[in-house]
Design an enzyme around this catalytic site. Structure first.
Site, PDB file in Angstrom:
ATOM      1  CE  LYS A 117      -4.504  -1.559   1.089  1.00 47.50           C
ATOM      2  NZ  LYS A 117      -5.771  -1.491   1.731  1.00 47.50           N
ATOM      3  CE  LYS A 201      -7.738  -6.142  -2.168  1.00 48.24           C
ATOM      4  NZ  LYS A 201      -8.350  -6.212  -0.889  1.00 48.24           N
ATOM      5  CE  LYS A 204     -14.044  -1.100   1.141  1.00 48.04           C
ATOM      6  NZ  LYS A 204     -12.771  -1.227   1.832  1.00 48.04           N
TER       7      LYS A 204
HETATM    8  N1  AQP Z   1     -11.667  -8.291  -4.439  1.00 49.00           N
HETATM    9  C1  AQP Z   1     -12.043  -8.908  -3.347  1.00 49.00           C
HETATM   10  N2  AQP Z   1     -12.487 -10.181  -3.406  1.00 49.00           N
HETATM   11  C2  AQP Z   1     -12.884 -10.825  -2.271  1.00 49.00           C
HETATM   12  N3  AQP Z   1     -12.870 -10.262  -1.049  1.00 49.00           N
HETATM   13  C3  AQP Z   1     -12.454  -8.997  -0.951  1.00 49.00           C
HETATM   14  N4  AQP Z   1     -12.338  -8.153   0.093  1.00 49.00           N
HETATM   15  C4  AQP Z   1     -11.856  -6.972  -0.340  1.00 49.00           C
HETATM   16  N5  AQP Z   1     -11.657  -7.007  -1.658  1.00 49.00           N
HETATM   17  C5  AQP Z   1     -12.017  -8.252  -2.084  1.00 49.00           C
HETATM   18  C6  AQP Z   1     -12.710  -8.488   1.464  1.00 49.00           C
HETATM   19  O1  AQP Z   1     -13.589  -7.455   1.906  1.00 49.00           O
HETATM   20  C7  AQP Z   1     -13.267  -7.087   3.245  1.00 49.00           C
HETATM   21  C8  AQP Z   1     -12.998  -5.601   3.223  1.00 49.00           C
HETATM   22  O2  AQP Z   1     -11.871  -5.258   3.852  1.00 49.00           O
HETATM   23  P1  AQP Z   1     -11.329  -3.765   3.919  1.00 49.00           P
HETATM   24  O3  AQP Z   1     -12.404  -2.780   3.852  1.00 49.00           O
HETATM   25  O4  AQP Z   1     -10.428  -3.741   5.111  1.00 49.00           O
HETATM   26  O5  AQP Z   1     -10.494  -3.504   2.669  1.00 49.00           O
HETATM   27  P2  AQP Z   1      -9.581  -4.313   1.711  1.00 49.00           P
HETATM   28  O6  AQP Z   1      -9.451  -5.748   2.087  1.00 49.00           O
HETATM   29  O7  AQP Z   1      -8.298  -3.580   1.557  1.00 49.00           O
HETATM   30  O8  AQP Z   1     -10.533  -4.202   0.445  1.00 49.00           O
HETATM   31  P3  AQP Z   1     -10.648  -3.161  -0.694  1.00 49.00           P
HETATM   32  O9  AQP Z   1     -12.048  -3.198  -1.170  1.00 49.00           O
HETATM   33  O10 AQP Z   1      -9.580  -3.396  -1.686  1.00 49.00           O
HETATM   34  O11 AQP Z   1     -10.459  -1.768  -0.020  1.00 49.00           O
HETATM   35  P4  AQP Z   1      -9.325  -0.662  -0.100  1.00 49.00           P
HETATM   36  O12 AQP Z   1      -9.287  -0.276  -1.539  1.00 49.00           O
HETATM   37  O13 AQP Z   1      -9.858   0.413   0.800  1.00 49.00           O
HETATM   38  O14 AQP Z   1      -8.042  -1.232   0.390  1.00 49.00           O
HETATM   39  C9  AQP Z   1     -12.126  -7.996   3.675  1.00 49.00           C
HETATM   40  O15 AQP Z   1     -12.650  -9.112   4.387  1.00 49.00           O
HETATM   41  C10 AQP Z   1     -11.508  -8.437   2.385  1.00 49.00           C
HETATM   42  O16 AQP Z   1     -10.869  -9.693   2.477  1.00 49.00           O
END
Ligand code: AQP
Length: 338
Positions: A117, A201, A204
């Site tokens: 990140k 992946k 968001k």
């Molecule tokens: N692409 C994905 N496929 C399956 N599971 C996913 N998760 C996130 N992206 C995918 C799961 O959703 C939860 C959200 O966790 P988070 O909000 O802490 O953020 P993250 O894992 O870092 O997900 P994002 O959407 O990619 O957010 P940003 O962009 O803010 O970092 C977790 O349980 C994750 O495994």
């Protein structure tokens, strides 16, 4: 001492939730609340660690409500399972400070998510991003939660939470004070990839909105994004071997299988010999059918932000009632006068 089973999980309000968050996490939470007591938070303090969550106060507030609305619309029942925003329960931050003093720099230096990140310019990343896993340990242990549904990418952070719990227990003479929280990796959880790049992946915070299906997207937006989703020039697969080295096609088949609750082989068999365009239309229809009711319910909830805030406050009151006595005990153990 055995610790009572309790599930804790949260998502960052760095933007509205997407199909990956739903299939990879939220759908399983809805099932888990039937099996064990759960607490689900919207981790707004974590969102501040990223540029996307920082210095846009209105966006953070809006995303916090959207994430809470998505939990409820997907089926988490706030009357049964507390839903709250992390910053409303100050014990998270208090315990994180103590854990900052328990965790060792060398442990955090090994965290791969910080490296990913922070990218090439880690000196420009916030200190919060670096200590993110320490706050995550506090989120879990401030309730003595025993089970944490996590994606593969969060497993290392959960290991760190276990190390922090063990060191605290050891250093403060309380062998079983904090539990060793267990990861819950649901076998059926799907890792959804970006619609623009099958090697990344769905996220968001991807700059491209076309890379993800937001839970707030309407039917036209969903159909358009799936139609334009990257695929390849090969025919649709006739067997799973045909998906080898075709990450974009594999992703679309995985999404179909997860939404239809079918195994991937049967989806491949169903579409074998057809055109990609027909498969994409079927996938768009299925996605709209599955997400439509959630999106409609989110819209209904978001039309009344005061009601969402009331649900978050109510959830936070219940969460605080659990966290406060644990935090008092922690303070006494480290020698603070309470
Ligand atoms: N692409 C994905 N496929 C399956 N599971 C996913 N998760 C996130 N992206 C995918 C799961 O959703 C939860 C959200 O966790 P988070 O909000 O802490 O953020 P993250 O894992 O870092 O997900 P994002 O959407 O990619 O957010 P940003 O962009 O803010 O970092 C977790 O349980 C994750 O495994």
């Amino acid at each position: 001492m055995t610790h009572k089973p309790l599930v804790l999980s949260g998502m960052q309000p760095t933007n509205t939730l997407h199909l990956g968050n739903y299939l990879g996490a939220l759908k399983n939470w809805v099932r888990m609340q039937e099996e064990m007591p759960c607490l689900f938070c919207v981790v707004d303090m974590h969102a501040l660690t990223q540029d996307s969550g920082y210095a846009l106060p209105e966006a953070l507030t809006r995303a916090t409500r959207e994430v809470a609305a998505a939990y409820i619309a997907a089926g988490v029942d706030p009357a049964h399972t507390p839903i709250f925003n992390q910053s409303r329960v100050p014990e998270h931050g208090e315990l994180a400070w103590i854990f900052n003093c328990v965790a060792r720099l060398g442990w955090l230096d090994r965290m791969t998510q910080f490296k990913e990140k922070s990218g090439k310019h880690k000196e420009r990343a916030s200190v919060g991003l670096y200590t993110y896993p320490v706050l995550m340990a506090a989120d879990i242990l401030v309730y003595k939660a025993t089970h944490v549904p996590v994606g593969e990418d969060q497993k290392q952070h959960l290991e760190l939470a276990r190390d922090i719990a063990a060191k605290f227990n050891n250093d403060f003479g309380a062998p079983d004070f904090f539990p060793q929280p267990e990861p819950v990796i649901t076998g059926t959880a799907t890792r959804v990839m970006s619609l623009r790049d099958g090697a990344k992946k769905m996220s968001k915070t991807d700059e491209s909105d076309a890379s993800r299906i937001n839970l707030t997207d309407d039917a036209d937006a969903i159909a358009g994004k799936i139609k334009r989703a990257k695929s390849d020039s090969f025919p649709l697969p006739a067997s799973k071997e045909d998906l080898k080295d075709r990450p974009e096609a594999e992703n679309l088949f995985n999404i179909y299988a997860a939404l239809a609750e079918q195994d991937r082989d049967s989806v491949i068999a169903q579409f074998a010999g057809q055109q990609f365009s027909g498969f994409k239309t079927a996938l768009a229809d299925l996605t709209v059918a599955k997400l439509g009711p959630i999106t409609a319910e989110m819209r209904r909830l978001l039309a009344d932000p005061a009601e969402i805030d009331r649900i978050l406050k109510n959830g936070a009151d219940k969460a605080r009632a659990l966290a406060a006595p644990i935090m008092d005990e922690v303070k006494k153990r480290v020698g603070f006068i309470v």
